[in-house]
Design a protein around this motif. Structure first.
Motif, short mmCIF file in Angstrom:
data_model
loop_
_atom_site.label_atom_id
_atom_site.label_comp_id
_atom_site.label_asym_id
_atom_site.label_seq_id
_atom_site.Cartn_x
_atom_site.Cartn_y
_atom_site.Cartn_z
N MET A 47 -17.89 19.19 -32.66
CA MET A 47 -17.99 18.66 -34.03
C MET A 47 -16.88 19.24 -34.91
SD MET A 47 -19.73 16.71 -36.13
CE MET A 47 -19.64 16.52 -37.91
N GLN A 50 -14.06 20.52 -33.93
CA GLN A 50 -12.78 20.04 -33.44
C GLN A 50 -12.54 18.60 -33.90
OE1 GLN A 50 -10.96 22.37 -32.04
NE2 GLN A 50 -9.25 20.94 -32.18
N ASP A 104 -8.49 0.11 -33.90
CA ASP A 104 -7.84 0.60 -32.67
C ASP A 104 -8.84 0.67 -31.51
OD1 ASP A 104 -5.62 0.87 -34.18
OD2 ASP A 104 -5.74 3.05 -34.41
N GLN A 105 -10.08 0.34 -31.79
CA GLN A 105 -11.16 0.35 -30.79
C GLN A 105 -11.45 1.74 -30.24
OE1 GLN A 105 -10.02 -2.77 -28.03
NE2 GLN A 105 -10.51 -4.30 -29.50
N THR A 106 -10.96 2.78 -30.93
CA THR A 106 -11.23 4.14 -30.48
C THR A 106 -12.65 4.57 -30.83
OG1 THR A 106 -10.20 4.86 -32.53
CG2 THR A 106 -8.86 4.99 -30.55
N GLU A 162 -15.22 3.41 -29.79
CA GLU A 162 -16.01 3.41 -28.57
C GLU A 162 -15.99 4.81 -27.93
OE1 GLU A 162 -16.79 0.06 -25.31
OE2 GLU A 162 -14.84 0.98 -25.11
N PHE A 163 -14.85 5.48 -28.06
CA PHE A 163 -14.75 6.84 -27.53
C PHE A 163 -15.72 7.76 -28.29
CE2 PHE A 163 -12.90 11.03 -28.47
CZ PHE A 163 -12.96 11.59 -27.21
N LYS A 222 -19.65 9.84 -27.15
CA LYS A 222 -19.82 11.30 -27.16
C LYS A 222 -21.16 11.66 -27.80
CE LYS A 222 -16.19 11.76 -25.20
NZ LYS A 222 -16.60 11.77 -23.83
N TYR A 248 -19.31 7.81 -19.35
CA TYR A 248 -19.11 6.36 -19.53
C TYR A 248 -17.64 5.99 -19.33
CZ TYR A 248 -18.56 2.03 -22.26
OH TYR A 248 -18.24 0.76 -22.67
N PRO A 259 -15.43 2.74 -19.95
CA PRO A 259 -15.46 1.38 -20.49
C PRO A 259 -14.55 0.44 -19.70
CG PRO A 259 -14.13 2.80 -21.88
CD PRO A 259 -14.65 3.66 -20.78
N GLU A 306 -12.37 -1.73 -20.93
CA GLU A 306 -11.02 -1.57 -21.47
C GLU A 306 -10.97 -0.25 -22.21
OE1 GLU A 306 -9.31 -4.83 -23.70
OE2 GLU A 306 -10.55 -6.17 -22.49
N HIS A 351 -9.57 2.41 -24.76
CA HIS A 351 -8.78 2.55 -25.99
C HIS A 351 -8.95 3.96 -26.53
CE1 HIS A 351 -8.13 -1.77 -26.17
NE2 HIS A 351 -9.40 -1.89 -25.83
N TYR A 352 -7.89 4.75 -26.41
CA TYR A 352 -7.94 6.11 -26.94
C TYR A 352 -6.84 6.28 -27.98
CZ TYR A 352 -11.07 7.15 -23.01
OH TYR A 352 -12.10 7.16 -22.13
N TYR A 353 -6.80 7.51 -28.58
CA TYR A 353 -5.85 7.76 -29.66
C TYR A 353 -4.42 7.77 -29.11
CZ TYR A 353 -10.22 8.86 -31.82
OH TYR A 353 -11.51 8.77 -32.26
N MET A 385 -1.94 10.90 -29.27
CA MET A 385 -2.27 12.20 -28.70
C MET A 385 -1.68 12.34 -27.29
SD MET A 385 -6.20 12.86 -29.85
CE MET A 385 -6.37 14.63 -29.81
N PHE A 416 -5.79 15.39 -25.61
CA PHE A 416 -6.91 14.46 -25.78
C PHE A 416 -8.09 14.85 -24.88
CE2 PHE A 416 -9.09 10.61 -24.29
CZ PHE A 416 -9.74 10.31 -25.47
N TYR A 459 -9.69 17.88 -26.33
CA TYR A 459 -10.43 17.48 -27.53
C TYR A 459 -11.78 16.87 -27.15
CZ TYR A 459 -11.56 14.34 -31.46
OH TYR A 459 -12.20 13.66 -32.45
N SER A 460 -11.71 16.04 -26.13
CA SER A 460 -12.92 15.35 -25.72
C SER A 460 -13.99 16.31 -25.20
CB SER A 460 -12.54 14.33 -24.65
OG SER A 460 -13.67 13.65 -24.24
N PHE A 504 -16.69 18.21 -27.51
CA PHE A 504 -17.95 17.65 -27.98
C PHE A 504 -19.13 18.23 -27.19
CE2 PHE A 504 -14.94 14.50 -29.50
CZ PHE A 504 -15.45 14.19 -30.74
N LEU A 533 -12.77 11.84 -17.85
CA LEU A 533 -13.69 12.19 -18.93
C LEU A 533 -15.15 11.95 -18.54
CD1 LEU A 533 -12.09 10.99 -22.27
CD2 LEU A 533 -12.27 13.27 -21.32
#
Lengths: 267, 292
Positions: free
Chosen positions: A1, A3, A105-107, A109-110, A114, B79, B81, B83, B85-87, B90, B95, B98-99, B102, B141
């Motif tokens: 959180m 981060q 940007d569809q991010t 979903e990431f 989480k 999960y 997906p 398709e 879509h990440y940042y 980064m 990345f 960072y992931s 959580f 991930l």
């Protein structure tokens, strides 16, 4: 959180630096003209007499308005306008894009995959917006303190209110834009709506000042809430406006929370 | 592990959602969720993860309510997906780190190990990666936390054959560890390779759930006979008879011994009798539904 919030803050940092530089730079520029202007003030005054009173009123120079021969009157007239408009635009853009960009940007979903709740997502974003606006205004405040000291006439409370006023206005625009971005998720679209609001309400403020019959409009436009005349001449922000401002911010926050926790996030 | 009851998502008249999906996926099972694009696979996955809210029906994952306890569910779900879509700005390594922030445990070692196995370049920007490489990031991930449940939506899409085989090896290990895998795909050969059971989804409805062994053990066989003087007609046992060049192709549904008796008089140059692929069985179910 943690981060998540730090990463979000870093992502917004370059635009914060840019907008802060523009706003502080313009304030310095306007105040640096003041000494030159002061000498020729009498000539300008004669010229201003030629204008109809209603026009002067719009610029805060009417009866009971700003005295442009003083540094604060000058700033309230020339610099404050930029701070309010540009700061409002920044707040509107920041508030409207910080969340909608994730969907664009569809991010999102990431983030949603989480172990973080939608409320935590909202809270993190809102915190970054508020922090950025606080940083912007602290830097502006320090800039103004130094600038007014150099000119020779520092009035601490007035300077503080000249920063708190725009800050309040920015919070209003940011929170409304944030709420709109829940419904309009294309970040370009929501940015246009927010900027339209920032500029549209500014013109509404002008109309409200110009026309007596439409004077009630002043309650709708937040620019009136943080009017330079009242800050510079009376060293106060009207309590009723302060209450309306806080009510708008809380309502926007509630709308955001309520609908974001119920909406389908489709990408 | 996943239990849904009449789960329905209605998007409106012009978009297909899912209608009355009921299924029960057991712990440790690898469940294939198959159907063509637009059948409702992703909608089902997104509903389970609470990206979207069901219109009606209920669902539980690990005994937890998909809406009320969605954060707790996602703590134990990996999960991937369809398709990714990440940042974009980064660096992959940043990345990934960072992931993992959580989660409470430290996964760094496993993270690098997985990235190495999948040949993922950690020093590049996410935005510069091809879709296959982005998929690798998503797979790392999903697997890194060793979650109880893995949800894959078209996981092999974009992966080259070599990496696909690494991926299936990794899945074998996950299975040994006891993870449950929900494998949504339209690549039926992938599903055939690893799944214990399959659910076939069509136009938002789950039309069939069957053990993969049972579904493959259908009595129908694919027969190809090369002959000059062959003369057979379609009947109850012989269906879908086609002549391609000098060979006859058909699906045979009777006893093989009967077939052999029947073709004995002819001069046969070559013959092959094979099991139908999952593709063919799948098409069979799909067409059967249409006829009904």
């Amino acid at each position: 959180m943690n981060q998540y919030i730090i990463t979000e803050f870093k992502r917004q940092l370059s635009s914060l630096i840019l907008w802060t530089a523009i706003i502080c730079g313009l304030s310095i520029l306007m105040l640096s003209i003041y000494p030159t202007f002061k000498d020729s003030f009498s000539e300008l005054e004669a010229m201003l007499d030629a204008f109809p009173p209603a026009i002067l009123e719009v610029f805060g120079l009417g009866e009971g308005g700003l005295d442009m021969s003083t540094p604060y009157g000058w700033y309230g007239m020339e610099g404050y306008l930029f701070v309010v408009l540009i700061g409002g635009s920044y707040a509107g853009i920041l508030g409207s894009t910080i969340l909608s960009q994730e969907e664009d940007d569809q991010t999102i979903e990431f983030l949603l995959s989480k172990p973080i709740s939608r409320n935590q997502i909202l809270f993190g974003k809102a915190l970054v917006v508020i922090t950025n606006l606080i940083i912007l205004n602290i830097i502006l405040f320090v800039t103004l303190l130094i600038a007014f000291s150099l000119i020779g006439d520092l009035i601490f409370l007035t300077t503080l209110l000249l920063v708190i006023g725009p800050f309040l206005l920015q919070l209003i625009f940011a929170s409304i834009s944030f709420a709109i971005s829940i419904f309009v998720t294309k970040s370009r679209k929501v940015m246009s709506v927010s900027l339209g609001l920032v500029i549209g309400l500014f013109f509404l403020d002008i109309i409200a000042t110009l026309t007596d019959e439409l004077n009630f409009l002043k309650y709708i436009t937040p620019y009136e809430y943080v009017n330079a005349v009242s800050i510079v001449n009376n060293q106060t922000i009207d309590l009723i406006y302060l209450i309306i401002s806080i009510a708008i911010i809380i309502t926007s926050g509630f709308v955001t929370w309520f609908f974001y926790n119920r909406k389908d996030i489709t990408i | 592990m996943i239990k849904t009851k009449e789960l329905t998502k209605y998007y409106g008249k012009n978009a297909r959602g899912i209608i009355g999906v009921s299924m029960d996926i057991k712990e440790g099972e690898i469940f294939g969720f198959i159907g063509p694009n637009g059948a409702g696979k992703s909608t089902c996955v997104r509903t389970l993860l609470n990206f979207i809210f069901p219109t009606s029906g209920q669902a539980e994952v690990m005994g937890l309510d998909i809406i009320k306890d969605s954060v707790e569910i996602r703590r134990n779900v990996g999960y991937v997906p369809a398709e990714v879509h990440y940042y974009k700005n980064m660096i992959v390594e940043d990345f990934l780190k960072y992931s993992t922030d959580f989660y409470t445990d430290d996964y760094e070692e496993r993270l690098f190990d997985l990235a190495k196995k999948l040949e993922l370049d950690l020093s590049r920007k996410v935005g510069d990666l091809s879709s296959g490489n982005k998929k690798k990031v998503a797979i790392v991930l999903a697997l890194v936390y060793q979650p109880k449940l893995l949800i894959f939506d078209e996981p092999t899409l974009g992966l080259d054959p070599l990496i696909q085989s690494v991926f299936f090896d990794l899945l074998e290990k996950e299975k040994e560890r006891g993870a449950t895998i929900f494998f949504s795909s339209h690549v039926l050969s992938d599903v055939q390779k690893i799944c214990d059971r399959v659910g076939i989804i069509k136009e938002g409805k789950l039309i069939k759930v069957e053990n993969i062994e049972d579904i493959m053990k259908t009595r129908a066989k694919n027969v190809r006979i090369q002959s000059d003087d062959f003369d057979l007609e379609e009947n109850e046992q012989i269906v879908d008879l086609r002549k391609i060049k000098d060979s006859y192709h058909f699906t045979y549904k009777g006893k093989i011994s009967d077939l052999l008796k029947k073709i004995q008089p002819y001069k046969i140059e070559d013959i092959s009798i094979t099991e139908p692929t999952l593709e063919e069985i799948f098409m069979h179910y799909y067409n059967k539904e249409d006829k009904q």
